[in-house]
Design a protein around this motif. Sequence first.
Motif, PDB file in Angstrom:
ATOM      1  N   PRO A 111      34.377  41.349  40.144  1.00  0.00           N
ATOM      2  CA  PRO A 111      34.727  42.568  39.370  1.00  0.00           C
ATOM      3  C   PRO A 111      35.653  42.081  38.273  1.00  0.00           C
ATOM      4  CG  PRO A 111      35.151  42.900  41.767  1.00  0.00           C
ATOM      5  CD  PRO A 111      34.854  41.526  41.543  1.00  0.00           C
ATOM      6  N   SER A 112      35.404  42.897  37.084  1.00  0.00           N
ATOM      7  CA  SER A 112      36.103  42.339  35.674  1.00  0.00           C
ATOM      8  C   SER A 112      37.712  42.783  35.781  1.00  0.00           C
ATOM      9  CB  SER A 112      35.496  42.876  34.552  1.00  0.00           C
ATOM     10  OG  SER A 112      35.631  44.414  34.489  1.00  0.00           O
ATOM     11  N   THR A 113      37.930  43.304  36.737  1.00  0.00           N
ATOM     12  CA  THR A 113      39.725  43.588  36.870  1.00  0.00           C
ATOM     13  C   THR A 113      40.135  42.104  37.352  1.00  0.00           C
ATOM     14  OG1 THR A 113      38.951  44.565  38.811  1.00  0.00           O
ATOM     15  CG2 THR A 113      39.736  45.931  37.144  1.00  0.00           C
ATOM     16  N   TYR A 114      39.497  41.421  38.118  1.00  0.00           N
ATOM     17  CA  TYR A 114      39.951  40.056  38.717  1.00  0.00           C
ATOM     18  C   TYR A 114      40.112  39.098  37.584  1.00  0.00           C
ATOM     19  CZ  TYR A 114      39.170  41.636  43.500  1.00  0.00           C
ATOM     20  OH  TYR A 114      39.135  42.259  44.560  1.00  0.00           O
ATOM     21  N   ARG A 115      39.385  39.240  36.387  1.00  0.00           N
ATOM     22  CA  ARG A 115      39.440  38.225  35.353  1.00  0.00           C
ATOM     23  C   ARG A 115      40.736  37.629  34.887  1.00  0.00           C
ATOM     24  NH1 ARG A 115      37.677  40.124  29.507  1.00  0.00           N
ATOM     25  NH2 ARG A 115      40.062  40.368  29.661  1.00  0.00           N
ATOM     26  N   ASP A 116      41.574  38.225  34.333  1.00  0.00           N
ATOM     27  CA  ASP A 116      42.657  37.745  34.132  1.00  0.00           C
ATOM     28  C   ASP A 116      43.519  37.076  35.102  1.00  0.00           C
ATOM     29  OD1 ASP A 116      41.900  38.381  31.599  1.00  0.00           O
ATOM     30  OD2 ASP A 116      43.366  39.978  31.126  1.00  0.00           O
ATOM     31  N   PHE A 117      43.558  37.889  36.255  1.00  0.00           N
ATOM     32  CA  PHE A 117      44.299  37.370  37.491  1.00  0.00           C
ATOM     33  C   PHE A 117      43.754  35.989  38.108  1.00  0.00           C
ATOM     34  CE2 PHE A 117      43.617  37.660  42.247  1.00  0.00           C
ATOM     35  CZ  PHE A 117      44.718  37.308  42.756  1.00  0.00           C
ATOM     36  N   ILE A 118      42.299  35.982  38.246  1.00  0.00           N
ATOM     37  CA  ILE A 118      41.857  34.566  38.598  1.00  0.00           C
ATOM     38  C   ILE A 118      41.836  33.600  37.634  1.00  0.00           C
ATOM     39  CG2 ILE A 118      39.772  33.595  39.403  1.00  0.00           C
ATOM     40  CD1 ILE A 118      39.419  35.941  41.076  1.00  0.00           C
ATOM     41  N   ALA A 119      41.401  33.757  36.339  1.00  0.00           N
ATOM     42  CA  ALA A 119      41.622  32.861  35.285  1.00  0.00           C
ATOM     43  C   ALA A 119      43.006  32.271  34.970  1.00  0.00           C
ATOM     44  CB  ALA A 119      41.229  33.455  33.904  1.00  0.00           C
ATOM     45  N   PHE A 120      43.896  33.152  35.013  1.00  0.00           N
ATOM     46  CA  PHE A 120      45.361  32.620  34.938  1.00  0.00           C
ATOM     47  C   PHE A 120      45.737  31.844  36.521  1.00  0.00           C
ATOM     48  CE2 PHE A 120      45.986  35.650  31.454  1.00  0.00           C
ATOM     49  CZ  PHE A 120      46.346  34.792  30.351  1.00  0.00           C
ATOM     50  N   GLY A 121      45.479  32.309  37.438  1.00  0.00           N
ATOM     51  CA  GLY A 121      45.776  31.514  38.641  1.00  0.00           C
ATOM     52  C   GLY A 121      45.132  30.051  38.449  1.00  0.00           C
ATOM     53  N   LEU A 122      43.984  29.979  38.052  1.00  0.00           N
ATOM     54  CA  LEU A 122      43.341  28.835  38.260  1.00  0.00           C
ATOM     55  C   LEU A 122      44.183  27.776  37.116  1.00  0.00           C
ATOM     56  CD1 LEU A 122      39.569  29.437  37.999  1.00  0.00           C
ATOM     57  CD2 LEU A 122      40.812  28.408  39.509  1.00  0.00           C
ATOM     58  N   LEU A 123      44.517  28.508  35.939  1.00  0.00           N
ATOM     59  CA  LEU A 123      45.154  27.549  35.076  1.00  0.00           C
ATOM     60  C   LEU A 123      46.807  27.294  35.562  1.00  0.00           C
ATOM     61  CD1 LEU A 123      44.085  29.631  31.910  1.00  0.00           C
ATOM     62  CD2 LEU A 123      43.357  27.443  32.710  1.00  0.00           C
ATOM     63  N   LEU A 124      47.425  28.086  36.204  1.00  0.00           N
ATOM     64  CA  LEU A 124      48.505  27.668  37.035  1.00  0.00           C
ATOM     65  C   LEU A 124      48.278  26.485  37.969  1.00  0.00           C
ATOM     66  CD1 LEU A 124      50.195  31.275  37.668  1.00  0.00           C
ATOM     67  CD2 LEU A 124      50.866  29.512  35.963  1.00  0.00           C
TER      68      LEU A 124
END
Lengths: 236, 292
Positions: free
Chosen positions: B260-273
């Motif tokens: 779901p696109s609401t997860y986008r920033d959350f998961i993308a930033f999580g991966l980067l962290l």
Amino acid sequence: MSLLEVRGLRVHYGPIQALHGIDLVVEEGEIVTLIGANGAGKTTTLRAISRLVPPSGGTIRFAGVDLTQLPPHQVVALGVSHVPEGRGIFANLTVLENLLLATYGRRDRARVHQDLERVFALFPRLGERKGQLAGTLSGGEQQMLAVGRALMTRSRLMLLDEPSMGLAPVLVEEIFATLAAINREGTTLLLVEQNAHQALKLAHRGYVLETGRIQTAGPAAALAQDPQVRQAYLGG
Amino acid sequence: MPFVAQQMVNALQLGSIYALIALGYTLVYGVLRLINFAHGDIFMVGAFFSFFAAAVLGLPFLPTLLASMAATALLGVMIERLAYRPLRHAPRVSAVITALGVGLFLEHFTLASVGAQPRLMPPLIASAVYQAGPVRVTTVQLVIFLVALLLMLILDRFVNRTLTGMAMRAVSWDKSVVPLMGISVDRIIALTFAIGSGLAAAGGLLYATAYPVIEPYMGVLVGWKAFVAAVVGGIGVIRGAMLGAFVLGGAEVLVAAFLPSTYRDFIAFGLLLLLLIFRPQGILGRREVQKV
């Protein structure tokens, strides 16, 4: 007119006075050395001449031009180069880039290539390593690069701050021999050294600096014989 | 597989825009060791300059790009001159706070002067769709990618092949010695701001071409993402900023494609962290050598 005339030079670092009125003259073609203990003000004197630190009093004239109000990059353009303490090479640039960078302010682009050849003739090892990052050079090679860079500015006066520092004796001999050659080719040198023995052997004249004041001055050979100088700086 | 290939095209579009902005963070950090937190807002002003050039002056794409880059470059130089240069020798935290303040100033100055309602960017690129094998590419995507690529190639060549580029790298290594090479450090720093801001303006125009609604707060989230991209790639390393931007664009697009696109920033930033935990200096970054 002398090439460099320093009169009553004073420098403060905050509340601490580092130089208490230095008078110093360098004639065109000379090698003049400034010797003295750690903290005597040798480095500060050079940094004031190249305007890396602002003088709080006195005058500095180079070829008749007052340097005290100029920014440092314009001092270089007038013909004063400075090989700083610790060499100050750009480790993230190649040897060739370090040398070329020093031509930034020059307008005679056509002569740059010729000057590069001259530096590589004086320091063949720099030529062999010109494509290498400067940070990978040995200490001696870095010192050669720092001197080479100063040559690339096409200066009339070269200020050298402890070129022998941290080098093996054989390399010190090599660097000093090259400095003599550079001087023979027409560049005037003002040399700061803790290695007073070597410096007085190379120089024509010398000044002895003590806690921000000129203590003694004279021909290098005479200073090398002076009992007080021998006692303090030449190990007796 | 065609689906993933299609997503990669989308990632290239997003990554191109992030890259142009991330470069500004990394260039300024390189010469000043300052995170220019106003940079996202410089991007926003660049988008507005583009809007005025296109909508008010009626300029076509290329003149809009050049005018907006030039105006924003000038803005960057003014910001450096008026806000950052007086703090060159002040404690680091003063400069950081000033950068945040400049960002807020730009947002609210824009808000006060053009109003809060979003503006619609006129379409400057005739839209057409090309089918390349399994992948659909629009002219807009093509233009975004090519303009960004061209600007990055020019920058890379400039930084690596010209004397001024060498001077920028020298300033990033040791500012104190640079004047002894006959180089004015102030001028190199001003130039760096001009280049970084100009690239951000290009990013602003490309962004507005792809997502044509612009408003005074648009720089906040995009700016943060580009900053993260610069850090992921290795802050201060130019090619790192480009790489980090495409990694971030790719991560965002892939997450949005499968979740779901609401997860986008959350998961993308999580991966980067996570990446930064294992490689704190970023992908291409070198460990900072602390000099006394």
